[in-house]
Motif scaffolding. Structure first.
Motif, PDB file in Angstrom:
ATOM      1  N   ASP A  28      52.165  34.843-108.840  1.00 33.09           N
ATOM      2  CA  ASP A  28      53.395  34.089-108.974  1.00 33.09           C
ATOM      3  C   ASP A  28      53.495  33.629-110.417  1.00 33.09           C
ATOM      4  O   ASP A  28      52.489  33.483-111.101  1.00 33.09           O
ATOM      5  CB  ASP A  28      53.338  32.886-108.029  1.00 33.09           C
ATOM      6  N   ASP A  29      54.698  33.366-110.887  1.00 35.03           N
ATOM      7  CA  ASP A  29      54.862  32.877-112.253  1.00 35.03           C
ATOM      8  C   ASP A  29      54.213  31.519-112.456  1.00 35.03           C
ATOM      9  O   ASP A  29      53.922  31.128-113.575  1.00 35.03           O
ATOM     10  CB  ASP A  29      56.349  32.783-112.601  1.00 35.03           C
ATOM     11  N   CYS A  63      58.458  25.271-110.364  1.00 34.86           N
ATOM     12  CA  CYS A  63      57.434  25.728-109.428  1.00 34.86           C
ATOM     13  C   CYS A  63      57.397  24.949-108.123  1.00 34.86           C
ATOM     14  O   CYS A  63      56.620  25.270-107.235  1.00 34.86           O
ATOM     15  CB  CYS A  63      56.060  25.642-110.105  1.00 34.86           C
TER      16      CYS A  63
END
Length: 67
Positions: A28-29, A63
């Motif tokens: 995931d980023d 996030c």
């Protein structure tokens, strides 16, 4: 072999291998960072505290970090 003939291969190896990242390792980023949670005993300057707050606000926005 002289130094001048070795410099091009040496530089090309360094330039091509120096910034390699394996994207399969990132799920995931947001996997690369997490919220900063200083303890009550930490002595923080105003500048450090502002940087922590900014970091955590960006993480919450991008996030979904929870306080």
């Amino acid at each position: 072999m002289t130094f001048k003939t070795l410099i091009v291969p040496i530089l090309s190896v360094g330039l091509t291998a120096g910034c390699a990242i394996d994207p399969r390792g990132l799920l995931d980023d947001c996997d690369w960072a997490e919220p900063i949670r200083p303890s009550r005993q930490d002595l923080l300057s105003d500048g450090t505290l502002a940087q922590i707050v900014a970091h955590n606000e960006v993480g919450a926005r991008l996030c979904g970090w929870q306080p």
